[in-house]
Design a protein around this motif. Structure first.
Motif, PDB file in Angstrom:
ATOM      1  N   LYS A 146       0.828  -1.214   0.000  1.00  0.00           N
ATOM      2  CA  LYS A 146       0.000   0.000   0.000  1.00  0.00           C
ATOM      3  C   LYS A 146       0.858   1.259   0.000  1.00  0.00           C
ATOM      4  N   ALA A 147       2.033   1.168   0.596  1.00  0.00           N
ATOM      5  CA  ALA A 147       2.939   2.321   0.607  1.00  0.00           C
ATOM      6  C   ALA A 147       3.688   2.477  -0.713  1.00  0.00           C
ATOM      7  N   ASN A 148       3.702   1.397  -1.516  1.00  0.00           N
ATOM      8  CA  ASN A 148       4.442   1.413  -2.789  1.00  0.00           C
ATOM      9  C   ASN A 148       3.580   0.819  -3.900  1.00  0.00           C
ATOM     10  N   PRO A 149       2.458   1.463  -4.240  1.00  0.00           N
ATOM     11  CA  PRO A 149       1.540   0.880  -5.227  1.00  0.00           C
ATOM     12  C   PRO A 149       2.198   0.675  -6.594  1.00  0.00           C
ATOM     13  N   GLY A 150       2.038  -0.555  -7.121  1.00  0.00           N
ATOM     14  CA  GLY A 150       2.554  -0.871  -8.450  1.00  0.00           C
ATOM     15  C   GLY A 150       4.039  -1.135  -8.526  1.00  0.00           C
ATOM     16  N   ARG A 151       4.751  -1.062  -7.412  1.00  0.00           N
ATOM     17  CA  ARG A 151       6.211  -1.223  -7.448  1.00  0.00           C
ATOM     18  C   ARG A 151       6.628  -2.704  -7.474  1.00  0.00           C
ATOM     19  N   TYR A 152       5.812  -3.570  -6.891  1.00  0.00           N
ATOM     20  CA  TYR A 152       6.210  -4.967  -6.737  1.00  0.00           C
ATOM     21  C   TYR A 152       5.475  -5.871  -7.734  1.00  0.00           C
ATOM     22  N   ASN A 153       6.203  -6.892  -8.217  1.00  0.00           N
ATOM     23  CA  ASN A 153       5.636  -7.856  -9.162  1.00  0.00           C
ATOM     24  C   ASN A 153       5.096  -9.073  -8.423  1.00  0.00           C
ATOM     25  N   MET A 154       3.978  -9.584  -8.921  1.00  0.00           N
ATOM     26  CA  MET A 154       3.342 -10.757  -8.329  1.00  0.00           C
ATOM     27  C   MET A 154       3.263 -11.854  -9.383  1.00  0.00           C
ATOM     28  N   ALA A 155       3.936 -12.976  -9.129  1.00  0.00           N
ATOM     29  CA  ALA A 155       4.024 -14.058 -10.118  1.00  0.00           C
ATOM     30  C   ALA A 155       2.779 -14.933 -10.107  1.00  0.00           C
ATOM     31  N   THR A 156       2.304 -15.312 -11.309  1.00  0.00           N
ATOM     32  CA  THR A 156       1.237 -16.301 -11.420  1.00  0.00           C
ATOM     33  C   THR A 156       1.709 -17.419 -12.347  1.00  0.00           C
ATOM     34  N   ALA A 157       0.958 -18.493 -12.379  1.00  0.00           N
ATOM     35  CA  ALA A 157       1.285 -19.637 -13.230  1.00  0.00           C
ATOM     36  C   ALA A 157       0.638 -19.520 -14.600  1.00  0.00           C
ATOM     37  N   GLY A 158       0.171 -18.327 -14.953  1.00  0.00           N
ATOM     38  CA  GLY A 158      -0.457 -18.113 -16.250  1.00  0.00           C
ATOM     39  C   GLY A 158      -1.874 -17.603 -16.115  1.00  0.00           C
ATOM     40  N   ILE A 159      -2.319 -16.869 -17.125  1.00  0.00           N
ATOM     41  CA  ILE A 159      -3.694 -16.358 -17.129  1.00  0.00           C
ATOM     42  C   ILE A 159      -4.673 -17.528 -17.045  1.00  0.00           C
ATOM     43  N   GLY A 160      -5.604 -17.446 -16.114  1.00  0.00           N
ATOM     44  CA  GLY A 160      -6.592 -18.500 -15.963  1.00  0.00           C
ATOM     45  C   GLY A 160      -6.193 -19.591 -14.999  1.00  0.00           C
ATOM     46  N   SER A 161      -4.952 -19.565 -14.527  1.00  0.00           N
ATOM     47  CA  SER A 161      -4.523 -20.582 -13.557  1.00  0.00           C
ATOM     48  C   SER A 161      -5.128 -20.287 -12.187  1.00  0.00           C
ATOM     49  N   GLY A 162      -5.166 -21.303 -11.325  1.00  0.00           N
ATOM     50  CA  GLY A 162      -5.649 -21.083  -9.969  1.00  0.00           C
ATOM     51  C   GLY A 162      -4.781 -20.094  -9.217  1.00  0.00           C
ATOM     52  N   VAL A 163      -3.477 -20.089  -9.525  1.00  0.00           N
ATOM     53  CA  VAL A 163      -2.564 -19.128  -8.908  1.00  0.00           C
ATOM     54  C   VAL A 163      -2.971 -17.704  -9.273  1.00  0.00           C
ATOM     55  N   HIS A 164      -3.424 -17.514 -10.500  1.00  0.00           N
ATOM     56  CA  HIS A 164      -3.909 -16.203 -10.939  1.00  0.00           C
ATOM     57  C   HIS A 164      -5.146 -15.798 -10.136  1.00  0.00           C
ATOM     58  N   VAL A 165      -6.066 -16.738  -9.974  1.00  0.00           N
ATOM     59  CA  VAL A 165      -7.278 -16.435  -9.214  1.00  0.00           C
ATOM     60  C   VAL A 165      -6.931 -16.075  -7.768  1.00  0.00           C
TER      61      VAL A 165
END
Length: 325
Positions: free
Chosen positions: A148-167
């Protein structure tokens, strides 16, 4: 003479009948290797669970169950290949993202429910809320404050669009009201590798793809996305304990065959895979944090779980403001 001929005929007939009866009792069995499509890259949860179960199932079926990794498009490429395969029992699919794809992909080239028949469910497992060890946050609440103190600064990894990790990632972003840039990788393994290298700073990987790295210190788990702690990571707090009670989500692993697969073939595969799953339960829990559950012993029950999953994931994503792309 007639009596001897009749006796001989009966003996011959009985000799043929016994193998036929045994075969009927055993159910359908393949006469060549069975292909189990994993629609993600090696190293992810489906790959790990699929290989564990395939080994035991192959022993039961009397033919190898061969893993084929067909990654891409958040599991769509491999799943379409399974849907279009001959419905003869020699191609099946394991895909924990199967119920999430219709909720997030606008033009899916198959119907997640109508184009498949249920074989078994390998198990269930919560997602893990994790960060790269260099991230200056040791608890979930500290991470939320950092984001919240650094909006948009950090990347969040997913296993691909539509993956459960994405959800799971979308669930976290929406319930906690944070801004983190989603980066979609080609499977759970590459997503965890990005977390380890620092290419991505946080994520919600599957238990199976991240368990070894959490235990070894390659990534830091801040919570498991469940109401209670996981036996696989007993020292990691639950989402409730960690102060993110809205981030509760688990993946499940349906094993499916193409629509039109004969009922006797589905029954034979189902019996073999359910037995294999039970035999592999301890190994799956230890290596992948995945636990089987009773109650998915018919094709209808498996597909009901898939259908309910589609509804659940759609609800989560729409609440997060995410529309199909």
């Amino acid at each position: 003479m007639l009596h001897r001929r009749a006796t001989l005929a009966l003996a011959v007939t009985s000799g043929f009948a016994a193998p036929r009866l045994a075969a009927a009792q055993a159910g359908w069995r393949p006469n060549r290797p069975v292909r189990l499509i994993v629609p993600f890259a090696p190293g992810g949860s489906n790959d790990i669970v699929g290989r564990i179960v395939a080994e035991a199932a192959g022993q039961i079926l009397g033919q190898p169950v061969v893993i084929e990794n067909r990654a891409g498009a958040g599991s769509v490429i491999g799943t379409e290949a399974a849907a279009r395969a001959p419905a003869d029992g020699y191609t099946i699919l394991i895909n924990s993202a199967h119920a999430t794809v219709p909720a997030i992909v606008a033009r899916v080239p198959y119907d997640a429910v109508a184009d498949f028949v249920g074989v078994a469910v390998a198990g269930f497992s919560p997602y893990v809320f994790a960060v790269n060890p260099q991230v200056p946050a040791t608890t979930a609440r500290e991470l939320v404050a950092l984001l919240k103190a650094n909006p948009g600064r950090y990347n969040m990894a997913t296993a691909g669009i539509g993956s459960g990790v994405h959800v799971a990632a979308e669930l976290f972003r929406s319930t906690e009201g944070v801004q983190a840039e989603l980066v979609h990788y080609r499977g759970g393994g590459p997503a965890v590798a990005a977390l380890m290298s620092g290419e991505a700073q946080l994520g919600t990987p599957t238990m199976a793809s991240s368990l070894g790295q959490v235990r070894g210190g390659g990534i830091r788990a801040l919570a498991v996305c469940s109401a209670e702690r996981s036996p696989a990571l007993p020292d990691v707090p639950s989402a409730v304990e960690a102060g993110i009670p809205g981030v509760i989500l688990e993946e499940f692993f349906p094993i499916l065959a193409p629509k039109g697969t004969p009922p006797e073939v589905v029954a034979g595969l189902g019996a073999a895979f359910r037995t294999a799953i039970q035999r592999s339960a301890e190994k799956m829990r230890d290596l992948a944090g995945v636990s089987p559950r009773a109650g998915y012993d018919t094709p209808e029950k498996v597909m009901t779980l898939v259908r309910e999953g589609v509804d659940q994931y759609t609800s989560i994503l729409r609440a997060a403001g995410v529309q199909p792309e």
